[in-house]
Design a protein around this motif. Structure first.
Motif, PDB file in Angstrom:
ATOM      1  N   THR A  39       0.858  -1.192   0.000  1.00  0.00           N
ATOM      2  CA  THR A  39       0.000   0.000   0.000  1.00  0.00           C
ATOM      3  C   THR A  39       0.890   1.236   0.000  1.00  0.00           C
ATOM      4  O   THR A  39       2.099   1.142   0.244  1.00  0.00           O
ATOM      5  CB  THR A  39      -0.894   0.038   1.254  1.00  0.00           C
ATOM      6  N   LYS A 313      -6.466  12.052   6.646  1.00  0.00           N
ATOM      7  CA  LYS A 313      -6.841  11.414   5.387  1.00  0.00           C
ATOM      8  C   LYS A 313      -7.897  10.353   5.652  1.00  0.00           C
ATOM      9  O   LYS A 313      -7.848   9.642   6.637  1.00  0.00           O
ATOM     10  CB  LYS A 313      -5.615  10.786   4.723  1.00  0.00           C
ATOM     11  N   ARG A 314      -8.860  10.267   4.737  1.00  0.00           N
ATOM     12  CA  ARG A 314      -9.951   9.307   4.803  1.00  0.00           C
ATOM     13  C   ARG A 314     -10.941   9.613   5.919  1.00  0.00           C
ATOM     14  O   ARG A 314     -11.766   8.764   6.268  1.00  0.00           O
ATOM     15  CB  ARG A 314      -9.459   7.861   4.920  1.00  0.00           C
ATOM     16  N   ASP A 329     -14.183  11.417   0.541  1.00  0.00           N
ATOM     17  CA  ASP A 329     -13.874  10.063   0.999  1.00  0.00           C
ATOM     18  C   ASP A 329     -13.976  10.013   2.513  1.00  0.00           C
ATOM     19  O   ASP A 329     -13.513  10.918   3.210  1.00  0.00           O
ATOM     20  CB  ASP A 329     -12.456   9.672   0.554  1.00  0.00           C
ATOM     21  N   TYR A 331     -13.928   7.162   6.040  1.00  0.00           N
ATOM     22  CA  TYR A 331     -13.587   5.831   6.562  1.00  0.00           C
ATOM     23  C   TYR A 331     -14.781   5.143   7.232  1.00  0.00           C
ATOM     24  O   TYR A 331     -14.673   4.015   7.715  1.00  0.00           O
ATOM     25  CB  TYR A 331     -12.451   5.993   7.576  1.00  0.00           C
ATOM     26  N   THR A 435     -17.317   8.242  -1.192  1.00  0.00           N
ATOM     27  CA  THR A 435     -16.788   6.881  -1.067  1.00  0.00           C
ATOM     28  C   THR A 435     -16.631   6.577   0.412  1.00  0.00           C
ATOM     29  O   THR A 435     -16.046   7.357   1.159  1.00  0.00           O
ATOM     30  CB  THR A 435     -15.436   6.737  -1.784  1.00  0.00           C
ATOM     31  N   ASP A 442      -9.808   2.478  -0.607  1.00  0.00           N
ATOM     32  CA  ASP A 442      -8.897   3.611  -0.766  1.00  0.00           C
ATOM     33  C   ASP A 442      -7.957   3.425  -1.955  1.00  0.00           C
ATOM     34  O   ASP A 442      -7.443   4.392  -2.511  1.00  0.00           O
ATOM     35  CB  ASP A 442      -8.091   3.832   0.514  1.00  0.00           C
ATOM     36  N   GLN A 443      -7.748   2.162  -2.385  1.00  0.00           N
ATOM     37  CA  GLN A 443      -6.875   1.919  -3.528  1.00  0.00           C
ATOM     38  C   GLN A 443      -7.531   2.299  -4.862  1.00  0.00           C
ATOM     39  O   GLN A 443      -6.871   2.350  -5.896  1.00  0.00           O
ATOM     40  CB  GLN A 443      -6.447   0.447  -3.545  1.00  0.00           C
ATOM     41  N   LEU A 445      -9.349   5.208  -5.077  1.00  0.00           N
ATOM     42  CA  LEU A 445      -9.692   6.629  -5.011  1.00  0.00           C
ATOM     43  C   LEU A 445      -9.094   7.434  -6.162  1.00  0.00           C
ATOM     44  O   LEU A 445      -9.774   8.280  -6.763  1.00  0.00           O
ATOM     45  CB  LEU A 445      -9.244   7.224  -3.669  1.00  0.00           C
TER      46      LEU A 445
END
Length: 456
Positions: A39, A313-314, A329, A331, A435, A442-443, A445
């Protein structure tokens, strides 16, 4: 720890494991580990000096991590028990500890400020860490998200006595911590594969509150169903967006801004402006500012920190924002989180169509909360539902995304990850795209963002 020369992480790419890996590298230790997939986070760890591989193979473990007298093995409970590397270290008598055990040891001698809860703990701990970092107090921090202000989930200080910790309730991990003060954001039932019942889940939080040191404090969400079990001389405060010892007043939302007055038990601090102007962050900021205030952060430091906070992030992360198309985005992976996230988006964009892409996380959570997931997702104007991300789990017979999909009442599409990008290419009416999920969505996005940018 002084005798340990190398640390080996099984599940090194996890957000919580990676900040420990970064901590040990900062102390000059050799760090290596295994994770299932490569990742962006594992790539960063390699750049910073870690050795990482992606096949469960004991032959790939570096030689310097095979001496049990100088190597500490750290694992995450999310790693399956049949993992070959776990078996290798167990059979040879290595010292093997959970991430939370190690975190408890590292932070025992500091003033640990621990943020716990079913949801909201990443944002509140990130806010708290940023407030302290920008104040005269400074801090160390082990966070569950990559904080945009610092592009890291780890903060270090050689002068501060404070450590901010995101306290994870999964597998009772937070019972290894030694809180000086704690914040509890929510106790909506989760991880029932571990706890079995809501009652046991709540008992776990009650046990956590009993660990707060004498002379410390607990800040707990107003009106949640939890009876804290605290030691003598531990002060207990409540908070929420509009009720409790700490709350907000005079809230103003408009022109892309949120401002409010922060009410403490003994003072009103006027005109707090949120750097991430989303309604759910009002309550998150009240909780984080409460802990900061109790530890002596000044008024001007609070104002400056909240204005400059860029978020994790997220966590309600704006990836694209134009007059025509917005992409956010988040989580969120619990029904209550989904409802809060979707509601916040719809309040921000009341006149636009909101399309959500949701990837369920865990078979057990899907089975336990299928009805609740469907109710929350039905708040969308349109849903694209992906397959379940299994993480640590084996499939459960009869449990697929279909059991959520069948109960959703808004317009909906069911597809797998391979079908998602072509589906989005052909869609013409995307206005706000959200999302959501805690798996590997997340991969996707960046490719999703590229598709939307071509539609502008």
């Amino acid at each position: 720890m002084d005798n340990i020369q190398s640390i080996y992480f099984i599940g090194i790419g996890g957000i919580g494991m990676s900040n420990l890996a970064r901590y040990f590298m900062s102390k000059g230790k050799k760090v290596a580990g295994y994770d299932r997939t490569e990742t962006p986070l594992t790539k960063e760890l390699v750049k910073e000096g870690a050795t990482v591989h992606y096949t469960d193979d004991v032959n790939l473990i570096p030689a310097y991590c095979k001496d049990k007298d100088t190597t500490l093995v750290v694992y995450t409970p999310a790693v399956p028990s049949d993992n070959e590397e776990v078996k290798f270290f167990n059979e040879r008598g290595f010292t093997i500890q959970k991430r939370a055990q190690v975190l408890g040891i590292i932070t025992k001698s500091s003033k640990a400020l621990c943020c716990a809860g079913t949801h909201g703990k990443t944002t509140t701990s990130s806010m708290l860490a940023h407030i302290l970092k920008q104040s005269h107090l400074d801090c160390n921090a082990f966070l569950g998200g990559i904080l945009k202000n610092y592009n890291s989930n780890l903060m270090l200080s050689d002068k501060s006595e404070f450590t901010v910790i995101e306290a994870d309730e999964y597998d009772r991990s937070f019972h290894w911590l030694h809180p000086y003060m704690a914040l509890i954001t929510s106790v909506d039932p989760d991880h029932l594969d571990i706890y079995g019942t809501e009652e046991e889940y709540l008992k776990s939080f009650e046990k956590f509150t009993s660990l707060i040191q004498e002379g410390g404090a607990l800040v707990i969400k107003h009106n949640i169903k939890l009876l804290p079990d605290v030691q003598k001389d531990v002060r207990v405060y409540t908070y929420s967006i509009d009720k409790g010892d700490f709350h907000a007043e005079n809230i103003k939302i408009g022109n892309g801004e949120i401002r409010f007055d922060f009410v403490t038990p003994d003072k009103v601090i006027k005109n707090i402006q949120l750097g991430v102007p989303v309604k759910i962050n009002i309550e998150n900021s009240v909780g984080s500012m409460a802990l900061a205030w109790l530890n002596g952060v000044a008024e001007d430091e609070l104002r400056h920190a909240m204005t400059t906070f860029q978020g994790a992030k997220r966590r309600f992360d704006f990836l694209l924002k134009t007059d025509k198309i917005v992409m956010i985005d988040d989580y969120a992976h619990h029904p209550e989180e989904l409802a809060a996230s979707i509601t916040s988006v719809k309040e921000l964009y009341p006149d636009r169509k909101v399309t959500g892409i949701f990837q369920p996380h865990l078979y057990s959570r899907t089975k336990d909360f299928a009805t609740e997931f469907a109710r929350s997702l039905s708040l969308l104007d349109e849903l694209i539902l992906l397959d379940i991300y299994p993480a640590r789990e084996k499939p459960i017979e009869g449990v697929t995304s279909q059991i959520i999909f069948d109960k959703v009442t808004c317009p909906k599409v069911l597809c797998n990850k391979q079908e998602l990008l072509p589906l989005l290419v052909d869609k013409d009416n995307i206005e706000v795209l959200l999302t959501i999920g805690a798996g590997d969505i997340d991969q996707l996005l960046e490719p999703i963002k590229e598709i939307l940018e071509r539609k502008r």
